[in-house]
Design a protein around this motif. Sequence first.
Motif, PDB file in Angstrom:
ATOM      1  N   ALA A 148       0.830  -1.199   0.000  1.00 47.14           N
ATOM      2  CA  ALA A 148       0.000   0.000   0.000  1.00 47.14           C
ATOM      3  C   ALA A 148       0.870   1.256   0.000  1.00 47.14           C
ATOM      4  CB  ALA A 148      -0.927  -0.006   1.214  1.00 47.14           C
ATOM      5  N   PHE A 149       1.952   1.227   0.761  1.00 46.20           N
ATOM      6  CA  PHE A 149       2.871   2.366   0.790  1.00 46.20           C
ATOM      7  C   PHE A 149       3.634   2.509  -0.522  1.00 46.20           C
ATOM      8  CE2 PHE A 149       7.367   3.536   1.395  1.00 46.20           C
ATOM      9  CZ  PHE A 149       7.212   4.875   1.723  1.00 46.20           C
ATOM     10  N   LEU A 150       4.172   1.390  -1.021  1.00 48.59           N
ATOM     11  CA  LEU A 150       5.048   1.452  -2.200  1.00 48.59           C
ATOM     12  C   LEU A 150       4.302   1.856  -3.468  1.00 48.59           C
ATOM     13  CD1 LEU A 150       7.322  -1.650  -1.559  1.00 48.59           C
ATOM     14  CD2 LEU A 150       7.997   0.747  -1.504  1.00 48.59           C
ATOM     15  N   THR A 151       3.046   1.435  -3.615  1.00 51.78           N
ATOM     16  CA  THR A 151       2.303   1.814  -4.812  1.00 51.78           C
ATOM     17  C   THR A 151       2.119   3.330  -4.892  1.00 51.78           C
ATOM     18  OG1 THR A 151       0.242   1.349  -3.615  1.00 51.78           O
ATOM     19  CG2 THR A 151       1.077  -0.362  -5.084  1.00 51.78           C
ATOM     20  N   LYS A 152       2.022   3.987  -3.745  1.00 55.65           N
ATOM     21  CA  LYS A 152       1.948   5.453  -3.738  1.00 55.65           C
ATOM     22  C   LYS A 152       3.345   6.069  -3.844  1.00 55.65           C
ATOM     23  CE  LYS A 152      -2.334   5.716  -1.048  1.00 55.65           C
ATOM     24  NZ  LYS A 152      -2.979   6.225   0.197  1.00 55.65           N
ATOM     25  N   TYR A 153       4.302   5.452  -3.168  1.00 59.81           N
ATOM     26  CA  TYR A 153       5.672   5.978  -3.166  1.00 59.81           C
ATOM     27  C   TYR A 153       6.236   6.058  -4.574  1.00 59.81           C
ATOM     28  CZ  TYR A 153      10.735   6.049  -2.416  1.00 59.81           C
ATOM     29  OH  TYR A 153      12.073   6.362  -2.478  1.00 59.81           O
ATOM     30  N   PHE A 154       6.038   5.013  -5.370  1.00 58.27           N
ATOM     31  CA  PHE A 154       6.646   4.956  -6.702  1.00 58.27           C
ATOM     32  C   PHE A 154       5.957   5.859  -7.724  1.00 58.27           C
ATOM     33  CE2 PHE A 154       8.504   0.731  -5.409  1.00 58.27           C
ATOM     34  CZ  PHE A 154       9.806   1.185  -5.407  1.00 58.27           C
ATOM     35  N   GLN A 155       4.877   6.499  -7.345  1.00 55.24           N
ATOM     36  CA  GLN A 155       4.259   7.464  -8.251  1.00 55.24           C
ATOM     37  C   GLN A 155       5.114   8.722  -8.390  1.00 55.24           C
ATOM     38  OE1 GLN A 155       0.258   8.155  -6.855  1.00 55.24           O
ATOM     39  NE2 GLN A 155      -0.367   6.035  -7.165  1.00 55.24           N
ATOM     40  N   THR A 156       5.906   9.028  -7.371  1.00 50.54           N
ATOM     41  CA  THR A 156       6.712  10.254  -7.410  1.00 50.54           C
ATOM     42  C   THR A 156       8.153  10.043  -6.959  1.00 50.54           C
ATOM     43  OG1 THR A 156       5.896  10.793  -5.177  1.00 50.54           O
ATOM     44  CG2 THR A 156       4.716  11.777  -7.043  1.00 50.54           C
ATOM     45  N   ASN A 157       8.539   8.807  -6.601  1.00 47.86           N
ATOM     46  CA  ASN A 157       9.886   8.553  -6.078  1.00 47.86           C
ATOM     47  C   ASN A 157      10.529   7.384  -6.814  1.00 47.86           C
ATOM     48  OD1 ASN A 157      10.026  10.392  -3.494  1.00 47.86           O
ATOM     49  ND2 ASN A 157       8.016   9.424  -3.441  1.00 47.86           N
ATOM     50  N   ASP A 158      11.787   7.089  -6.465  1.00 44.52           N
ATOM     51  CA  ASP A 158      12.513   6.053  -7.191  1.00 44.52           C
ATOM     52  C   ASP A 158      13.163   5.051  -6.235  1.00 44.52           C
ATOM     53  OD1 ASP A 158      15.003   7.162  -6.291  1.00 44.52           O
ATOM     54  OD2 ASP A 158      14.885   8.636  -7.907  1.00 44.52           O
ATOM     55  N   LEU A 159      14.054   4.213  -6.779  1.00 43.30           N
ATOM     56  CA  LEU A 159      14.629   3.087  -6.043  1.00 43.30           C
ATOM     57  C   LEU A 159      15.867   3.435  -5.222  1.00 43.30           C
ATOM     58  CD1 LEU A 159      14.434   0.311  -8.795  1.00 43.30           C
ATOM     59  CD2 LEU A 159      13.244   0.260  -6.599  1.00 43.30           C
ATOM     60  N   ARG A 160      16.421   4.622  -5.410  1.00 39.96           N
ATOM     61  CA  ARG A 160      17.725   4.907  -4.817  1.00 39.96           C
ATOM     62  C   ARG A 160      17.783   4.757  -3.293  1.00 39.96           C
ATOM     63  NH1 ARG A 160      18.952  10.398  -7.995  1.00 39.96           N
ATOM     64  NH2 ARG A 160      16.682  10.471  -7.747  1.00 39.96           N
ATOM     65  N   PRO A 161      16.776   5.172  -2.520  1.00 41.63           N
ATOM     66  CA  PRO A 161      16.860   4.938  -1.067  1.00 41.63           C
ATOM     67  C   PRO A 161      16.986   3.463  -0.705  1.00 41.63           C
ATOM     68  CG  PRO A 161      15.174   6.559  -1.557  1.00 41.63           C
ATOM     69  CD  PRO A 161      15.599   5.981  -2.868  1.00 41.63           C
ATOM     70  N   PHE A 162      16.291   2.597  -1.445  1.00 37.96           N
ATOM     71  CA  PHE A 162      16.384   1.169  -1.179  1.00 37.96           C
ATOM     72  C   PHE A 162      17.759   0.630  -1.595  1.00 37.96           C
ATOM     73  CE2 PHE A 162      11.934   2.226  -2.068  1.00 37.96           C
ATOM     74  CZ  PHE A 162      11.360   1.846  -0.869  1.00 37.96           C
ATOM     75  N   GLY A 163      18.317   1.220  -2.650  1.00 36.22           N
ATOM     76  CA  GLY A 163      19.661   0.835  -3.069  1.00 36.22           C
ATOM     77  C   GLY A 163      20.691   1.140  -2.002  1.00 36.22           C
TER      78      GLY A 163
END
Length: 258
Positions: A224-239
Amino acid sequence: TVLIPALLHWKIDLSDPTFLAFVVALHLGTAFALVVFYWALWRGVVAAFFRSIVRGRFEGTADERTAWLLVAGTIPAGLLGVFFEREVRGLFASPIPVSLFLAANGLVMFAGEALRRRRHETLHESYRKLESISYLDAIKVGVAQAFALLPGISRSGTSIVAGLSIGLTESDAARFSFLLATPVILAAGLLEIPQLFAPATRGILGEAVVGGILSALTAYLSVAFLTKYFQTNDLRPFGWYCLCAGMLCFALFRWGIV
């Protein structure tokens, strides 16, 4: 499941066949959460899949197209999981390779994000819709997902990066990744869960059920969080998380600090 027990010195035999079955039980909780979260989409996709089989031909609807893209994307992980199950079990035995895989997973995320930015921000290529990708593209994402058989490699991370590499947005790449996870996890469950009911392993059945429930709750909130997060953000924090956590764990285990 590998690094935390090793860091806290839990007396768990990670090479025991029942351990992998327990891990699959946790993933089944994740699969249940994904089915619930995407229930409306899954209902249309599954119905379109069986209608196409009964008709014996394709109508080309978005649900039908998505259904067969998921079939194509599931094949690589299914085949590799069956043929390399024993080798995968062996990798769970030591936290050092897991630490390195986790760090490598972070580098993969950085590479995927750099490729996306170059294609769409520098070269100004247009994004593709999920329904427009080819079956070969779906297989490519499925191959990337199969790398998650290596402990420490993120299944969603590699498949999202593969989705970015074929021109999807972060949001569509994440959606395809989460949908693609469900049949693979359910198939793994059919192979491994029966071990939990064997006479020698019934003692961990209760822990597996509790773990699966907690996994389902956590997965639902995460998606639920990630589907909203990826609308405006990217993978770099997880990297950054994967790279730093992986290298820190490698140093701790390699030089015997823990």
